[in-house]
Design a protein around this motif. Structure first.
Motif, PDB file in Angstrom:
ATOM      1  N   ASP A 123      17.096   2.888  -2.304  1.00 41.81           N
ATOM      2  CA  ASP A 123      18.521   3.091  -2.047  1.00 41.81           C
ATOM      3  C   ASP A 123      18.819   3.198  -0.549  1.00 41.81           C
ATOM      4  OD1 ASP A 123      19.098   3.025  -4.764  1.00 41.81           O
ATOM      5  OD2 ASP A 123      19.263   5.214  -4.961  1.00 41.81           O
ATOM      6  N   LEU A 124      17.825   3.642   0.222  1.00 46.85           N
ATOM      7  CA  LEU A 124      17.988   3.761   1.673  1.00 46.85           C
ATOM      8  C   LEU A 124      17.615   2.473   2.411  1.00 46.85           C
ATOM      9  CD1 LEU A 124      16.661   7.385   2.123  1.00 46.85           C
ATOM     10  CD2 LEU A 124      19.007   6.590   2.477  1.00 46.85           C
ATOM     11  N   GLY A 125      17.342   1.424   1.655  1.00 42.59           N
ATOM     12  CA  GLY A 125      17.113   0.130   2.282  1.00 42.59           C
ATOM     13  C   GLY A 125      15.682  -0.340   2.376  1.00 42.59           C
ATOM     14  N   GLN A 126      14.760   0.350   1.755  1.00 40.75           N
ATOM     15  CA  GLN A 126      13.378  -0.112   1.799  1.00 40.75           C
ATOM     16  C   GLN A 126      13.260  -1.432   1.040  1.00 40.75           C
ATOM     17  OE1 GLN A 126      10.303   2.171  -0.239  1.00 40.75           O
ATOM     18  NE2 GLN A 126       9.123   2.131   1.654  1.00 40.75           N
ATOM     19  N   ASP A 127      12.441  -2.326   1.551  1.00 35.99           N
ATOM     20  CA  ASP A 127      12.261  -3.643   0.950  1.00 35.99           C
ATOM     21  C   ASP A 127      11.430  -3.528  -0.326  1.00 35.99           C
ATOM     22  OD1 ASP A 127      11.676  -6.307   0.340  1.00 35.99           O
ATOM     23  OD2 ASP A 127      11.277  -6.859   2.419  1.00 35.99           O
ATOM     24  N   PRO A 128      11.974  -3.961  -1.485  1.00 32.73           N
ATOM     25  CA  PRO A 128      11.223  -3.904  -2.747  1.00 32.73           C
ATOM     26  C   PRO A 128       9.908  -4.698  -2.700  1.00 32.73           C
ATOM     27  CG  PRO A 128      13.526  -4.422  -3.178  1.00 32.73           C
ATOM     28  CD  PRO A 128      13.329  -4.468  -1.688  1.00 32.73           C
ATOM     29  N   TYR A 129       9.854  -5.687  -1.824  1.00 29.78           N
ATOM     30  CA  TYR A 129       8.653  -6.513  -1.691  1.00 29.78           C
ATOM     31  C   TYR A 129       7.415  -5.675  -1.387  1.00 29.78           C
ATOM     32  CZ  TYR A 129       5.361  -9.833   0.336  1.00 29.78           C
ATOM     33  OH  TYR A 129       4.236 -10.554   0.624  1.00 29.78           O
ATOM     34  N   TYR A 130       7.586  -4.586  -0.649  1.00 27.51           N
ATOM     35  CA  TYR A 130       6.459  -3.763  -0.237  1.00 27.51           C
ATOM     36  C   TYR A 130       5.734  -3.086  -1.396  1.00 27.51           C
ATOM     37  CZ  TYR A 130       8.395  -4.143   4.501  1.00 27.51           C
ATOM     38  OH  TYR A 130       8.870  -4.592   5.703  1.00 27.51           O
ATOM     39  N   TYR A 131       6.327  -3.095  -2.570  1.00 27.34           N
ATOM     40  CA  TYR A 131       5.707  -2.417  -3.711  1.00 27.34           C
ATOM     41  C   TYR A 131       4.744  -3.311  -4.505  1.00 27.34           C
ATOM     42  CZ  TYR A 131       8.419   1.672  -2.756  1.00 27.34           C
ATOM     43  OH  TYR A 131       8.917   2.789  -2.136  1.00 27.34           O
ATOM     44  N   GLY A 132       4.376  -4.440  -3.940  1.00 24.44           N
ATOM     45  CA  GLY A 132       3.444  -5.355  -4.613  1.00 24.44           C
ATOM     46  C   GLY A 132       2.093  -4.713  -4.916  1.00 24.44           C
ATOM     47  N   TYR A 133       1.574  -3.922  -3.972  1.00 27.28           N
ATOM     48  CA  TYR A 133       0.281  -3.253  -4.152  1.00 27.28           C
ATOM     49  C   TYR A 133       0.339  -2.261  -5.307  1.00 27.28           C
ATOM     50  CZ  TYR A 133      -3.870  -0.494  -2.841  1.00 27.28           C
ATOM     51  OH  TYR A 133      -5.064   0.182  -2.846  1.00 27.28           O
ATOM     52  N   LEU A 134       1.415  -1.477  -5.368  1.00 25.09           N
ATOM     53  CA  LEU A 134       1.567  -0.534  -6.477  1.00 25.09           C
ATOM     54  C   LEU A 134       1.708  -1.288  -7.794  1.00 25.09           C
ATOM     55  CD1 LEU A 134       1.876   2.276  -7.656  1.00 25.09           C
ATOM     56  CD2 LEU A 134       4.311   2.186  -7.040  1.00 25.09           C
ATOM     57  N   ARG A 135       2.410  -2.407  -7.783  1.00 25.90           N
ATOM     58  CA  ARG A 135       2.585  -3.189  -9.002  1.00 25.90           C
ATOM     59  C   ARG A 135       1.226  -3.671  -9.528  1.00 25.90           C
ATOM     60  NH1 ARG A 135       2.847  -7.581 -11.709  1.00 25.90           N
ATOM     61  NH2 ARG A 135       4.497  -7.914 -13.212  1.00 25.90           N
ATOM     62  N   VAL A 136       0.354  -4.116  -8.638  1.00 26.15           N
ATOM     63  CA  VAL A 136      -0.984  -4.566  -9.045  1.00 26.15           C
ATOM     64  C   VAL A 136      -1.743  -3.417  -9.703  1.00 26.15           C
ATOM     65  CG1 VAL A 136      -3.241  -5.327  -8.157  1.00 26.15           C
ATOM     66  CG2 VAL A 136      -1.138  -6.428  -7.353  1.00 26.15           C
ATOM     67  N   ILE A 137      -1.673  -2.241  -9.104  1.00 29.94           N
ATOM     68  CA  ILE A 137      -2.362  -1.069  -9.659  1.00 29.94           C
ATOM     69  C   ILE A 137      -1.841  -0.748 -11.052  1.00 29.94           C
ATOM     70  CG2 ILE A 137      -2.673   1.436  -9.395  1.00 29.94           C
ATOM     71  CD1 ILE A 137      -2.611   0.881  -6.306  1.00 29.94           C
ATOM     72  N   LEU A 138      -0.517  -0.715 -11.187  1.00 26.79           N
ATOM     73  CA  LEU A 138       0.074  -0.376 -12.485  1.00 26.79           C
ATOM     74  C   LEU A 138      -0.161  -1.471 -13.523  1.00 26.79           C
ATOM     75  CD1 LEU A 138       3.387   1.320 -11.317  1.00 26.79           C
ATOM     76  CD2 LEU A 138       1.292   2.410 -12.148  1.00 26.79           C
ATOM     77  N   LYS A 139      -0.247  -2.706 -13.094  1.00 26.90           N
ATOM     78  CA  LYS A 139      -0.536  -3.811 -14.019  1.00 26.90           C
ATOM     79  C   LYS A 139      -1.937  -3.660 -14.606  1.00 26.90           C
ATOM     80  CE  LYS A 139      -0.420  -8.771 -14.502  1.00 26.90           C
ATOM     81  NZ  LYS A 139       0.717  -9.370 -15.075  1.00 26.90           N
ATOM     82  N   ILE A 140      -2.869  -3.201 -13.812  1.00 29.18           N
ATOM     83  CA  ILE A 140      -4.245  -3.009 -14.285  1.00 29.18           C
ATOM     84  C   ILE A 140      -4.282  -2.024 -15.458  1.00 29.18           C
ATOM     85  CG2 ILE A 140      -6.512  -2.040 -13.665  1.00 29.18           C
ATOM     86  CD1 ILE A 140      -6.089  -3.309 -10.868  1.00 29.18           C
TER      87      ILE A 140
END
Length: 161
Positions: A123-140
């Motif tokens: 909400d404060l403007g952080q780029d959603p793209y940066y969460y790719g690493y967390l997405r990989v972890i959660l996908k596992i």
């Protein structure tokens, strides 16, 4: 400002007061990046990493830009949490114990707390793209859908503006 944030002998309350004084009274830039790092590591990252929550909240209200470092710290917290509470992830696979652990209330509460923070940062403007690493972890561990929905909603907000 970094010195006071990293100082373990300075309480969070005093750190927040000092940082606020530097920014408001002395005109220091809240988005300063120190010369001792090659990346965009900023005050917000330092406050979060040093568990100075009052300072972190203060900085969020000072127009500081949440960056990619914070997402890496959050993703690493998931890995550490998994390791502390189960066998964790090994060779890009979740252990059977971890797959059972993610069904527990303890994990759900941890995830909810982190996702509230992520939502706030987005909400404060952080780029959603940066969460790719967390997405990989959660996908596992088969638990990426909530993050995907959160990131999708934030991306759609950006496109609408």
């Amino acid at each position: 400002m970094f010195a006071v944030i990293f100082d373990k002998n300075t309480t969070d309350e005093n750190t927040a007061k000092c940082v606020e004084y530097y920014i408001d009274e002395l005109g220091c830039d809240a988005n300063i990046v120190p010369s001792f790092t090659n990346d965009d590591f900023n005050l917000l990252d330092a406050a979060y990493e040093n568990n100075k929550t009052k300072t972190f909240d203060l900085l969020l209200n000072k127009d500081i830009t949440p960056d990619k470092w914070l997402t890496a710290i959050i993703a690493t917290e998931f890995l550490v949490f998994f390791r502390e509470n189960s066998d964790g992830i090994k060779d890009k696979k979740a252990s059977p114990e971890l797959l059972e652990f993610i069904k527990t209330l303890k994990y759900k509460e941890f995830k909810e707390e982190k996702f509230k923070l992520i939502k706030k940062l987005l909400d404060l403007g952080q780029d959603p793209y940066y969460y790719g690493y967390l997405r990989v972890i959660l996908k596992i561990v088969g638990d990426e859908k909530d993050l995907d929905n959160l990131l999708k909603n934030e991306t759609q907000k950006e496109l609408a503006q």
